[in-house]
Design an enzyme around this catalytic site. Structure first.
Site, mmCIF file in Angstrom:
data_model
loop_
_atom_site.group_PDB
_atom_site.id
_atom_site.type_symbol
_atom_site.label_atom_id
_atom_site.label_comp_id
_atom_site.label_asym_id
_atom_site.label_seq_id
_atom_site.Cartn_x
_atom_site.Cartn_y
_atom_site.Cartn_z
ATOM 1 N N ASN A 1 1.310 8.262 -9.559
ATOM 2 C CA ASN A 1 1.168 6.809 -9.700
ATOM 3 C C ASN A 1 0.385 6.577 -10.987
ATOM 4 O OD1 ASN A 1 0.536 4.115 -9.524
ATOM 5 N ND2 ASN A 1 -0.834 4.318 -7.765
ATOM 6 N N TRP A 2 1.082 6.116 -12.014
ATOM 7 C CA TRP A 2 0.444 6.002 -13.332
ATOM 8 C C TRP A 2 -0.367 4.718 -13.488
ATOM 9 C CZ3 TRP A 2 5.110 7.917 -16.807
ATOM 10 C CH2 TRP A 2 5.285 9.284 -16.574
ATOM 11 N N LYS A 3 -0.278 3.830 -12.513
ATOM 12 C CA LYS A 3 -1.054 2.584 -12.557
ATOM 13 C C LYS A 3 -0.847 1.888 -13.909
ATOM 14 C CE LYS A 3 -4.068 4.625 -9.160
ATOM 15 N NZ LYS A 3 -5.369 4.737 -8.539
ATOM 16 N N HIS B 1 -0.157 -0.617 -2.196
ATOM 17 C CA HIS B 1 -1.255 0.209 -2.717
ATOM 18 C C HIS B 1 -2.574 -0.550 -2.541
ATOM 19 C CE1 HIS B 1 -3.893 2.351 -5.442
ATOM 20 N NE2 HIS B 1 -3.079 3.375 -5.285
ATOM 21 N N GLU C 1 -5.010 -0.961 -4.407
ATOM 22 C CA GLU C 1 -5.404 -1.791 -5.560
ATOM 23 C C GLU C 1 -4.676 -3.126 -5.541
ATOM 24 O OE1 GLU C 1 -4.781 1.266 -8.463
ATOM 25 O OE2 GLU C 1 -6.556 2.303 -7.686
ATOM 26 N N GLU D 1 -3.953 6.790 2.021
ATOM 27 C CA GLU D 1 -4.903 6.822 0.914
ATOM 28 C C GLU D 1 -6.210 6.139 1.318
ATOM 29 O OE1 GLU D 1 -2.627 7.334 -3.054
ATOM 30 O OE2 GLU D 1 -2.873 5.213 -2.661
ATOM 31 N N GLY E 1 -9.726 7.459 -6.987
ATOM 32 C CA GLY E 1 -10.359 7.367 -8.299
ATOM 33 C C GLY E 1 -11.853 7.642 -8.281
ATOM 34 N N SER F 1 -7.902 11.146 -5.148
ATOM 35 C CA SER F 1 -8.545 12.219 -5.924
ATOM 36 C C SER F 1 -7.894 13.593 -5.712
ATOM 37 C CB SER F 1 -10.044 12.281 -5.629
ATOM 38 O OG SER F 1 -10.666 11.060 -6.009
ATOM 39 N N GLY G 1 -2.996 9.795 -8.569
ATOM 40 C CA GLY G 1 -3.276 8.828 -9.626
ATOM 41 C C GLY G 1 -3.732 9.536 -10.888
ATOM 42 N N GLY G 2 -5.044 9.584 -11.094
ATOM 43 C CA GLY G 2 -5.634 10.117 -12.330
ATOM 44 C C GLY G 2 -5.051 11.456 -12.781
HETATM 45 P P1 PGA Z 1 -6.389 8.949 -7.661
HETATM 46 O O1 PGA Z 1 -5.431 7.741 -7.238
HETATM 47 O O2 PGA Z 1 -5.595 10.212 -7.518
HETATM 48 O O3 PGA Z 1 -6.778 8.660 -9.090
HETATM 49 O O4 PGA Z 1 -7.553 8.930 -6.723
HETATM 50 C C1 PGA Z 1 -4.537 7.861 -6.164
HETATM 51 C C2 PGA Z 1 -3.788 6.582 -5.966
HETATM 52 O O5 PGA Z 1 -4.368 5.511 -6.168
HETATM 53 O O6 PGA Z 1 -2.595 6.586 -5.606
#
Ligand code: PGA
Length: 252
Positions: free
Chosen positions: A9-11, A95, A97, A167, A173, A213, A234-235
């Site tokens: 997930n590149w956000k 998600h 966010e 999640e 993050g 994470s 994500g990251g």
């Molecule tokens: P993260 O994000 O791996 O940076 O914790 C995961 C996500 O939000 O899908």
């Protein structure tokens, strides 16, 4: 046997050029990957270019959100058919966010999910508790609310096309990963709900990804859990080498 999914997930990261360069780099390395499905989730602006670059490869493309209407006066939104037109096969829905930044509700998740299914997209539906909820001992209750609200009114056959991502919000993050045992326990709660609502067969076939994470250093222990069917990353999905190391998680 559930085929694992490793999804990035590149956000709100990567220009079109950066996104295409990532895919060009990843493509040859996953050409023979049979052990899992590989999905990347670029921002809307890069979807078409990434889908073009990924065509004919093992890499599937996910959008990070969609609107439930086919078209209309919805400034800033993107419809299911627009995602198909851009070359997406998957879409991330609900998600945390989006739930927190945009006040997205379980009901909206449900509308988006139904629209995605109607369009033939594979939904990756995110659920998970906040730190406050976990500390209050409310994790299972929150998962149940999100599950029943998000998946309301689906037929068992519609449900069979869904991927869930568990999640925990406090792990996204933050560098704080749920322990593999914690994640597996929440996955088991979700699978039980799936069995109750949509039948044992669907529950047994349901893929539940863990997100929060995830990195090359912890993916092995997570994937060693029978309950964990992949990861939403994500990251650590932003760099091709790091994402590839996760795709190639240790297995025997
Ligand atoms: P993260 O994000 O791996 O940076 O914790 C995961 C996500 O939000 O899908």
């Amino acid at each position: 046997m559930r085929k694992p999914v490793i999804a990035g997930n590149w956000k709100m990261y990567k220009t079109i050029g950066e996104a295409v360069a990532f895919v060009e780099k990843l493509k040859p390395s996953v050409e023979r990957a049979e052990h899992c499905e590989v999905v990347v989730g670029p921002p809307f602006t890069a979807l078409r270019a990434v889908a073009d670059a990924a065509r004919g490869s093992k890499i599937a493309v996910a959008a990070q959100d969609l609107h439930w209407n086919k078209q209309g006066a919805h400034t800033g939104n993107v419809s299911p058919s627009m995602l198909l037109d851009a070359g997406c096969t998957h879409v991330i829905i609900g998600h945390s966010e989006r739930r927190h930044d945009h006040g997205e509700t379980d009901h909206q998740v449900n509308l988006k999910l139904k629209a995605a299914l109607a369009a033939g997209l594979v939904p990756i539906v995110c659920v998970g508790e906040t730190l406050e909820e976990r500390e209050a001992g409310a994790t299972d209750r929150v998962l149940e609310r999100q599950f029943l609200g998000g998946f309301a009114g689906l037929t068992p056959s519609e449900f069979s096309r869904i991927i869930i991502a568990y999640e925990p919000v406090w792990a996204i993050g933050t560098g704080r990963t749920a322990t593999p045992e914690m994640a597996a326990a929440s996955h088991a709660v979700l699978r039980k709900l799936a069995s109750k609502e949509f039948g044992e067969g669907n529950a047994a076939a349901l893929r539940i990804l863990y997100g929060g994470s995830v990195k090359a250093e912890n993916i092995g222990k997570l994937m060693a859990q029978e309950e964990i069917d992949g990861a939403l990353v994500g990251g650590a999905s932003l760099d091709a080498d790091s994402f590839l190391a996760i795709v190639n998680y240790p297995r025997n």
